[in-house]
Design a protein around this motif. Structure first.
Motif, PDB file in Angstrom:
ATOM      1  N   MET A 176      -9.827  -7.477 -13.155  1.00 39.44           N
ATOM      2  CA  MET A 176     -11.152  -8.055 -13.640  1.00 39.44           C
ATOM      3  C   MET A 176     -11.122  -9.354 -13.130  1.00 39.44           C
ATOM      4  SD  MET A 176     -10.743  -6.698 -17.458  1.00 39.44           S
ATOM      5  CE  MET A 176     -11.978  -7.660 -17.947  1.00 39.44           C
ATOM      6  N   ALA A 177     -10.161 -10.249 -12.688  1.00 34.64           N
ATOM      7  CA  ALA A 177     -10.187 -11.720 -12.356  1.00 34.64           C
ATOM      8  C   ALA A 177     -10.270 -11.573 -10.831  1.00 34.64           C
ATOM      9  CB  ALA A 177      -8.838 -12.105 -12.399  1.00 34.64           C
ATOM     10  N   GLY A 178     -10.427 -10.317 -10.195  1.00 34.61           N
ATOM     11  CA  GLY A 178     -10.860 -10.518  -8.639  1.00 34.61           C
ATOM     12  C   GLY A 178      -9.718 -10.775  -7.877  1.00 34.61           C
ATOM     13  N   LEU A 179      -8.343 -10.898  -8.273  1.00 40.02           N
ATOM     14  CA  LEU A 179      -7.271 -11.107  -7.227  1.00 40.02           C
ATOM     15  C   LEU A 179      -6.980 -10.466  -6.270  1.00 40.02           C
ATOM     16  CD1 LEU A 179      -4.589 -12.249 -10.152  1.00 40.02           C
ATOM     17  CD2 LEU A 179      -6.363 -13.740  -8.953  1.00 40.02           C
ATOM     18  N   ALA A 180      -6.678 -10.869  -5.281  1.00 42.13           N
ATOM     19  CA  ALA A 180      -6.391 -10.097  -4.096  1.00 42.13           C
ATOM     20  C   ALA A 180      -5.221  -9.272  -4.336  1.00 42.13           C
ATOM     21  CB  ALA A 180      -6.370 -10.934  -2.961  1.00 42.13           C
ATOM     22  N   PRO A 181      -4.826  -8.266  -3.342  1.00 46.81           N
ATOM     23  CA  PRO A 181      -4.136  -7.029  -3.404  1.00 46.81           C
ATOM     24  C   PRO A 181      -2.645  -7.909  -3.490  1.00 46.81           C
ATOM     25  CG  PRO A 181      -5.477  -6.459  -1.960  1.00 46.81           C
ATOM     26  CD  PRO A 181      -5.932  -7.701  -2.325  1.00 46.81           C
ATOM     27  N   GLY A 182      -1.658  -7.342  -4.143  1.00 49.97           N
ATOM     28  CA  GLY A 182      -0.322  -7.922  -4.355  1.00 49.97           C
ATOM     29  C   GLY A 182      -0.225  -8.666  -5.515  1.00 49.97           C
ATOM     30  N   TYR A 183      -1.104  -9.209  -5.918  1.00 48.98           N
ATOM     31  CA  TYR A 183      -1.038 -10.192  -7.211  1.00 48.98           C
ATOM     32  C   TYR A 183      -0.782  -9.329  -8.429  1.00 48.98           C
ATOM     33  CZ  TYR A 183      -2.707 -14.558  -4.982  1.00 48.98           C
ATOM     34  OH  TYR A 183      -2.747 -15.623  -4.116  1.00 48.98           O
ATOM     35  N   ALA A 184      -1.304  -8.151  -8.683  1.00 50.80           N
ATOM     36  CA  ALA A 184      -0.873  -7.309  -9.631  1.00 50.80           C
ATOM     37  C   ALA A 184       0.408  -6.824  -9.754  1.00 50.80           C
ATOM     38  CB  ALA A 184      -1.942  -6.071  -9.634  1.00 50.80           C
ATOM     39  N   THR A 185       0.971  -6.377  -8.524  1.00 46.37           N
ATOM     40  CA  THR A 185       2.654  -6.186  -8.509  1.00 46.37           C
ATOM     41  C   THR A 185       3.207  -7.289  -8.671  1.00 46.37           C
ATOM     42  OG1 THR A 185       1.940  -4.384  -6.906  1.00 46.37           O
ATOM     43  CG2 THR A 185       4.328  -4.955  -7.112  1.00 46.37           C
ATOM     44  N   GLY A 186       3.287  -8.328  -8.328  1.00 52.37           N
ATOM     45  CA  GLY A 186       3.790  -9.692  -8.509  1.00 52.37           C
ATOM     46  C   GLY A 186       3.838 -10.245  -9.856  1.00 52.37           C
ATOM     47  N   LEU A 187       2.529  -9.934 -10.589  1.00 51.83           N
ATOM     48  CA  LEU A 187       2.637 -10.305 -11.953  1.00 51.83           C
ATOM     49  C   LEU A 187       3.334  -9.222 -12.657  1.00 51.83           C
ATOM     50  CD1 LEU A 187      -1.170 -10.889 -12.372  1.00 51.83           C
ATOM     51  CD2 LEU A 187       0.431 -12.549 -12.728  1.00 51.83           C
ATOM     52  N   ILE A 188       3.532  -7.873 -12.496  1.00 54.67           N
ATOM     53  CA  ILE A 188       4.203  -7.001 -13.209  1.00 54.67           C
ATOM     54  C   ILE A 188       5.717  -7.192 -13.248  1.00 54.67           C
ATOM     55  CG2 ILE A 188       4.903  -4.601 -13.442  1.00 54.67           C
ATOM     56  CD1 ILE A 188       2.051  -3.766 -12.471  1.00 54.67           C
ATOM     57  N   SER A 189       6.186  -7.426 -11.679  1.00 57.43           N
ATOM     58  CA  SER A 189       7.355  -8.045 -11.742  1.00 57.43           C
ATOM     59  C   SER A 189       7.897  -9.459 -12.404  1.00 57.43           C
ATOM     60  CB  SER A 189       7.840  -8.329 -10.114  1.00 57.43           C
ATOM     61  OG  SER A 189       9.050  -8.567  -9.817  1.00 57.43           O
ATOM     62  N   GLY A 190       7.085 -10.255 -12.146  1.00 57.30           N
ATOM     63  CA  GLY A 190       7.314 -11.810 -12.882  1.00 57.30           C
ATOM     64  C   GLY A 190       7.345 -11.573 -14.385  1.00 57.30           C
ATOM     65  N   ALA A 204       6.189  -0.005  -0.595  1.00 57.49           N
ATOM     66  CA  ALA A 204       4.876   0.780  -0.401  1.00 57.49           C
ATOM     67  C   ALA A 204       4.189  -0.056   0.780  1.00 57.49           C
ATOM     68  CB  ALA A 204       3.879   0.594  -1.718  1.00 57.49           C
ATOM     69  N   LEU A 205       4.231  -1.173   1.225  1.00 57.01           N
ATOM     70  CA  LEU A 205       3.615  -1.725   2.232  1.00 57.01           C
ATOM     71  C   LEU A 205       4.434  -1.301   3.423  1.00 57.01           C
ATOM     72  CD1 LEU A 205       3.250  -5.624   0.869  1.00 57.01           C
ATOM     73  CD2 LEU A 205       1.350  -4.014   1.720  1.00 57.01           C
ATOM     74  N   ASP A 206       5.705  -1.493   3.651  1.00 60.14           N
ATOM     75  CA  ASP A 206       6.561  -1.091   4.894  1.00 60.14           C
ATOM     76  C   ASP A 206       6.297   0.475   5.213  1.00 60.14           C
ATOM     77  OD1 ASP A 206       7.177  -3.547   4.786  1.00 60.14           O
ATOM     78  OD2 ASP A 206       8.974  -3.325   3.857  1.00 60.14           O
ATOM     79  N   SER A 207       6.191   1.324   4.130  1.00 62.97           N
ATOM     80  CA  SER A 207       6.154   2.614   4.508  1.00 62.97           C
ATOM     81  C   SER A 207       4.495   3.164   4.919  1.00 62.97           C
ATOM     82  CB  SER A 207       6.615   3.395   3.148  1.00 62.97           C
ATOM     83  OG  SER A 207       5.705   3.271   2.165  1.00 62.97           O
ATOM     84  N   GLY A 208       3.693   2.182   4.549  1.00 59.74           N
ATOM     85  CA  GLY A 208       2.287   2.702   4.834  1.00 59.74           C
ATOM     86  C   GLY A 208       1.519   3.414   3.824  1.00 59.74           C
ATOM     87  N   ALA A 209       2.352   3.650   2.500  1.00 54.31           N
ATOM     88  CA  ALA A 209       1.472   3.937   1.432  1.00 54.31           C
ATOM     89  C   ALA A 209       0.445   3.269   0.636  1.00 54.31           C
ATOM     90  CB  ALA A 209       2.713   4.158   0.148  1.00 54.31           C
ATOM     91  N   PHE A 210       0.356   1.895   1.196  1.00 54.78           N
ATOM     92  CA  PHE A 210      -0.539   1.183   0.777  1.00 54.78           C
ATOM     93  C   PHE A 210      -1.024   0.497   2.154  1.00 54.78           C
ATOM     94  CE2 PHE A 210      -2.195  -3.113  -0.092  1.00 54.78           C
ATOM     95  CZ  PHE A 210      -3.546  -2.902  -0.509  1.00 54.78           C
ATOM     96  N   THR A 211      -2.426   0.342   2.631  1.00 53.63           N
ATOM     97  CA  THR A 211      -2.971  -0.387   3.576  1.00 53.63           C
ATOM     98  C   THR A 211      -3.574  -1.291   3.144  1.00 53.63           C
ATOM     99  OG1 THR A 211      -2.897   1.775   5.025  1.00 53.63           O
ATOM    100  CG2 THR A 211      -4.018  -0.206   5.925  1.00 53.63           C
ATOM    101  N   PRO A 212      -3.209  -2.643   3.699  1.00 51.66           N
ATOM    102  CA  PRO A 212      -4.392  -3.783   3.169  1.00 51.66           C
ATOM    103  C   PRO A 212      -5.504  -3.650   3.799  1.00 51.66           C
ATOM    104  CG  PRO A 212      -2.002  -4.700   3.937  1.00 51.66           C
ATOM    105  CD  PRO A 212      -2.413  -3.227   4.486  1.00 51.66           C
ATOM    106  N   PRO A 213      -6.551  -4.151   3.006  1.00 49.77           N
ATOM    107  CA  PRO A 213      -8.078  -4.190   3.660  1.00 49.77           C
ATOM    108  C   PRO A 213      -8.262  -4.916   4.725  1.00 49.77           C
ATOM    109  CG  PRO A 213      -7.991  -5.178   1.435  1.00 49.77           C
ATOM    110  CD  PRO A 213      -6.629  -4.713   1.736  1.00 49.77           C
ATOM    111  N   ASP A 214      -9.389  -4.784   5.305  1.00 49.27           N
ATOM    112  CA  ASP A 214      -9.587  -5.903   6.683  1.00 49.27           C
ATOM    113  C   ASP A 214      -9.530  -7.289   6.103  1.00 49.27           C
ATOM    114  OD1 ASP A 214      -9.838  -3.576   7.994  1.00 49.27           O
ATOM    115  OD2 ASP A 214     -12.241  -3.132   7.715  1.00 49.27           O
TER     116      ASP A 214
END
Length: 631
Positions: A176-190, A204-214
């Motif tokens: 809802m805040a329009g935060l970029a990818p990665g912030y949600a996971t960091g928020l859950i962890s912190g 998930a990043l290293d394995s290719g399960a998630f591909t960052p947008p352009d």
């Protein structure tokens, strides 16, 4: 020329002797000079390794803390504990939150003002946390399984509620805040204070399960995770400690009173601590007491100690003093006029009968100074199994009294007809020598109070718990493990559980030593953590993104426990301290657990903690992985 040659021949030995004498005289001086040179070299090496502070003033102070991590830890502990004691309108930070706050402030000032980045090896903080968890397990072990039987389903429900609400708030809040990818996971962890979530997110990043947008690289997504983690971690760590500490008070409950009620409920009606538990080997009130009398009654004079023991088994003679000298009872002496005898018996009987039967009471210190001990004895003899306490007649064995009777870790009603079976534990009071003699007769060993630390069992149990905690199973590429913290607390639970059935199993552990491990272990862990997280907070500052991270992270950390606690006391009908313990376990907050333990004055809140902790550790890892994929 002859005379000249003679003169030279006479002088040659004398000159050589002088030269040798000079060399001999200079040898000590040369040795001293060599020693001085070696000393200077050694001292120089010491100071070279000390890395002295080169700057003066504040810069030098923070540089010192950076060069000497031990100094940083001790300063954070001292100042944090001091600040934690202050109360404002009944509210205080406590030692754990105080240490965390001081450590973060120090590390942030060092980074922002002087460019000094603190970094303390994580192995120290990890080991201290494991010590805390093991010591806590020792405390709550006997109550753990009773708590599972009483509220296991409720503990699981509270843990699931905390995790699911946290995930919803952090994931959808970031969206809802329009935060970029990665912030949600960091928020859950912190907000959950689980660093391992960053690991599954990176996986998930290293394995290719998630591909960052352009336009966004993998490194930028990783940086977003780290920034969100740092901001939310600090705020949620301090906030959850205060929330968990005062949750009962927020809902009008008295944490101290509720903790006592919970202890009574989970003890099964027992009035004595089980073997191995804190306070077990403490002498409680007893109607039996030591009394000394001057023998004047004619019916006792001229009779031996053995004869009197046979005639009066309820009041055995423990000491005989004659003319200021202690007489050896093993020689079976005969009672003489003016002797002072010390007996241990029911005070009521002594007042009504023995005072008149023996003679006037004496205050002779030599007669009354008989140290009394408390011991737990495991029944290891089949010969006495099935006999009643009346048949065993421990009082006849040198004034030994039964204080409590345990079977399979449960206290049994105490009476003359109580039958003693193989494997039971009797808690006895009496003179040290008499206790050891009774223990041999019962086929066991007298476990007496001790100030020694049981390092062997501690090391072995923690090793087993650690290995169990690191055992990892991968499902769909996601690593699942119990966790070393959960493994060590369960190791402590197991040791105390078996010790409650047999006190010879690695006991006793002095409560002062156990309590020190618990408090010092956790606060040292927090001090190290604060040094390492402070620089990350500095790097994450800037722009309005930090406001969203602070808001969402704090909400994800505090709102779920608040709701889950309310459900625990209103829907599940749990005691407020038990609900609080399940809530902080569901939030994976070990410092929060310590906060409610300090507030309630009891460790009973730790009973539900491992259940919800283990469940949400697994769920949080799964949720962190999917929060990255769905980004």
């Amino acid at each position: 020329m002859a005379e000249r040659g003679t003169f030279l021949r006479k002088m040659a030995p004398r000159g050589a002797s002088a030269l040798l004498a000079g060399l001999a005289m200079s040898a000590p001086a040369m040795a001293q000079e060599s020693l001085a040179t070696d000393a200077e070299r050694v001292v120089g090496q010491i100071f070279e390794r000390a890395e002295p502070v080169t700057e003066a003033g504040a810069h030098g102070f923070f540089q010192l803390l950076g060069n000497q991590p031990i100094a940083f830890i001790l300063l954070a502990l001292a100042v944090g504990t001091f600040i934690g004691r202050f109360r404002f309108k009944g509210i205080s930070l406590g030692s754990t939150a105080g240490t965390l706050l001081v450590g973060v402030v120090l590390s942030m000032i060092a980074e922002a003002a002087f460019g000094i980045t603190y970094s303390i090896p994580g192995i120290l903080s990890s080991f201290m946390l494991l010590l805390f968890m093991y010591a806590l397990g020792l405390k709550v072990g006997p109550q753990f399984f009773s708590g599972l039987r009483r509220g296991g389903l409720a503990f699981v429900g509270i843990g699931f509620m905390v995790w699911s609400l946290n995930w919803v708030i952090c994931y959808f809040g970031a969206a809802m805040a329009g935060l970029a990818p990665g912030y949600a996971t960091g928020l859950i962890s912190g907000s959950y204070t689980i660093t391992a979530i960053l690991g599954v997110g990176q996986s998930a990043l290293d394995s290719g399960a998630f591909t960052p947008p352009d336009g966004i690289s993998v490194a930028e997504v990783g940086a977003n995770m780290a920034a969100a983690y740092a901001i939310s971690y600090v705020l949620s760590s301090v906030g959850i400690i205060l929330l968990i500490r005062y949750l009962p008070r927020l809902f009008g409950r008295d944490a101290t009173a509720d903790a006592k009620q919970a202890e009574a409920e989970y003890s099964g009606g027992s009035t004595d601590p089980v073997p191995g538990a804190p306070g077990a080997l403490v002498m409680n009130f007893s109607p039996y007491d030591l009394r000394a009398f001057t023998v004047t009654h004619e019916s006792l004079l001229g009779r031996s100690v053995a004869q009197l023991a046979a005639d009066f088994p309820e009041a055995p003679i423990l000491r005989l003093v004659r003319d200021g000298v202690i007489i050896n009872l093993e020689d079976n002496p005969t009672i003489a006029p003016g002797d002072i005898v010390t007996v241990r018996a029911n005070v009521h009987d002594l007042i009504l009968e023995d005072g008149e039967l023996i003679g006037p009471e004496s205050d002779e210190p030599l007669a009354r100074n008989i140290p009394m001990e408390v011991a737990d004895i495991h029944i290891g003899s089949h010969a006495i199994s099935g006999k009643t306490l009346a048949e065993l007649d421990t009082q006849a064995h040198g004034g030994v009294e039964v204080q409590a009777h345990f079977r399979a870790g449960n206290e049994l009603p105490l009476g003359p007809n109580s039958d003693v079976r193989f494997g039971d534990v009797l808690r006895l009071t009496g003179p040290d020598a008499a206790l050891k003699a009774v223990a041999r007769q019962f086929g066991g060993r007298a476990i007496l109070p001790s100030f020694k630390s049981e390092v062997l069992y501690l090391a072995l149990a923690m090793l087993v718990g650690y290995l169990v905690g690191i055992a990892t199973v991968r499902i769909a590429g996601i690593p699942f493990a119990l966790g070393t913290s959960a493994g060590c607390i369960l190791a402590g639970v197991a040791v105390s559980y078996f010790r409650s059935r047999n006190p010879e199993f690695g006991g006793p552990v002095h409560e002062g030593a156990r309590s020190f491990l618990q408090d010092f272990g956790l606060n040292t862990f927090v001090a190290v953590l604060s040094a390492n997280v402070g620089p990350k907070v500095i790097s994450a500052l800037g722009g309005d993104t930090i406001l969203w991270l602070a808001l969402i992270g704090t909400a994800g950390a505090l709102i779920p426990p608040l709701i889950a606690f309310w459900v625990g006391i209103k829907v599940f009908g749990l005691n407020s301290v038990i609900s609080d313990g399940a809530t902080t376990g569901g939030r994976n907050s070990t410092p929060g657990l310590n906060a409610i333990i300090e507030e309630s004055g009891s460790s009973v809140a730790a009973v539900p903690y491992p259940v919800s902790y283990a469940l949400t550790t697994v769920l949080a890892l799964i949720g962190g992985y999917f929060s990255m994929i769905l980004s």
